[in-house]
Design an enzyme around this catalytic site. Sequence first.
Site, PDB file in Angstrom:
ATOM      1  N   LYS A   1       0.836  -1.218  -0.041  1.00  0.00           N
ATOM      2  CA  LYS A   1       0.178   0.091   0.151  1.00  0.00           C
ATOM      3  C   LYS A   1       0.699   1.073  -0.445  1.00  0.00           C
ATOM      4  CE  LYS A   1      -1.047  -0.075   4.827  1.00  0.00           C
ATOM      5  NZ  LYS A   1      -0.444   0.864   5.378  1.00  0.00           N
TER       6      LYS A   1
ATOM      7  N   GLY B   1      -1.682   4.984  13.437  1.00  0.00           N
ATOM      8  CA  GLY B   1      -1.803   4.750  12.363  1.00  0.00           C
ATOM      9  C   GLY B   1      -2.184   4.207  10.730  1.00  0.00           C
ATOM     10  N   CYS B   2      -1.645   3.522  10.214  1.00  0.00           N
ATOM     11  CA  CYS B   2      -2.004   2.472   9.109  1.00  0.00           C
ATOM     12  C   CYS B   2      -3.224   1.833  10.389  1.00  0.00           C
ATOM     13  CB  CYS B   2      -1.546   1.973   8.616  1.00  0.00           C
ATOM     14  SG  CYS B   2       0.380   2.532   8.207  1.00  0.00           S
ATOM     15  N   VAL B   3      -3.027   1.281  11.243  1.00  0.00           N
ATOM     16  CA  VAL B   3      -5.111   0.586  11.214  1.00  0.00           C
ATOM     17  C   VAL B   3      -5.699   1.406  11.075  1.00  0.00           C
ATOM     18  CG1 VAL B   3      -5.970  -0.469  13.533  1.00  0.00           C
ATOM     19  CG2 VAL B   3      -3.445  -1.251  12.627  1.00  0.00           C
TER      20      VAL B   3
ATOM     21  N   THR C   1      -6.981   2.244   8.009  1.00  0.00           N
ATOM     22  CA  THR C   1      -7.593   1.488   7.617  1.00  0.00           C
ATOM     23  C   THR C   1      -8.868   1.518   8.008  1.00  0.00           C
ATOM     24  OG1 THR C   1      -5.368   0.059   7.202  1.00  0.00           O
ATOM     25  CG2 THR C   1      -7.520  -1.060   7.085  1.00  0.00           C
TER      26      THR C   1
END
Length: 233
Positions: free
Chosen positions: A132, A164-166, A169
């Site tokens: 990603k 961040g990414c969690v 998402t």
Amino acid sequence: MTAAQTQQAHGLGNRDLLDQYLAAGFAGRVGWGERVALLVIDMAGAWTSQDEMIGANLDGVLRNVRRLLDVVRTRDDIPVVFTTMAYDETYSDLPFPSRLKTPHLERMIRGSERVRLVPGLDRRPHEALIEKPRASAFFNTNLPSILAAQRVDTVVVVGCSTSGCVRSTCESAIDHGLRAIVPAEAVGDRSASAHEAALFDINARYADVLSVEEVVGHIERLPRTAGAVTTDA
């Protein structure tokens, strides 16, 4: 509004803020749908090695991710999707503003150990791996197509980093009309305070934060769904 009132309004603790949210209709429950997928976010060297610029000790998170993988892998109707972040060594696919804001991305070169999944995850050939370009696993990737092809309506999001990414998402999941579930012990962050704050916000706005025990129990009780489609990497 007086200065004192402004300070109070902007200084609510989590308990008071949750009460305010609940009164306003925030922090509802999305619950479980009928078809589930497990998204394992960025459990690779750059995030899980304490020797790395943004690495942290995520051994406990890894154990809980493995537990969920063990449960899910007893079935053939729950797809598993892994993510990492990786860029060309020329940075041709890494916009300059991103390099300025988060220069650690310059170290995440495609094919390097930093972007490889932790070996302990034991990724299987039919479990997809997505590179990603941004925080969200949905942004400019084929994840929506993978999930749509298997009629997934619920994603269990694990991995790092919580803030961040969690979180990103989970926000994208609800934007795509999906239910998102976050097992609290299976996500982690290099900052304890950022982790706790992100879990609070995720639970209030984007997903249901549950314990690993609750998630495992639900998955084990799920009726098996016919017509599962294998996901190719």
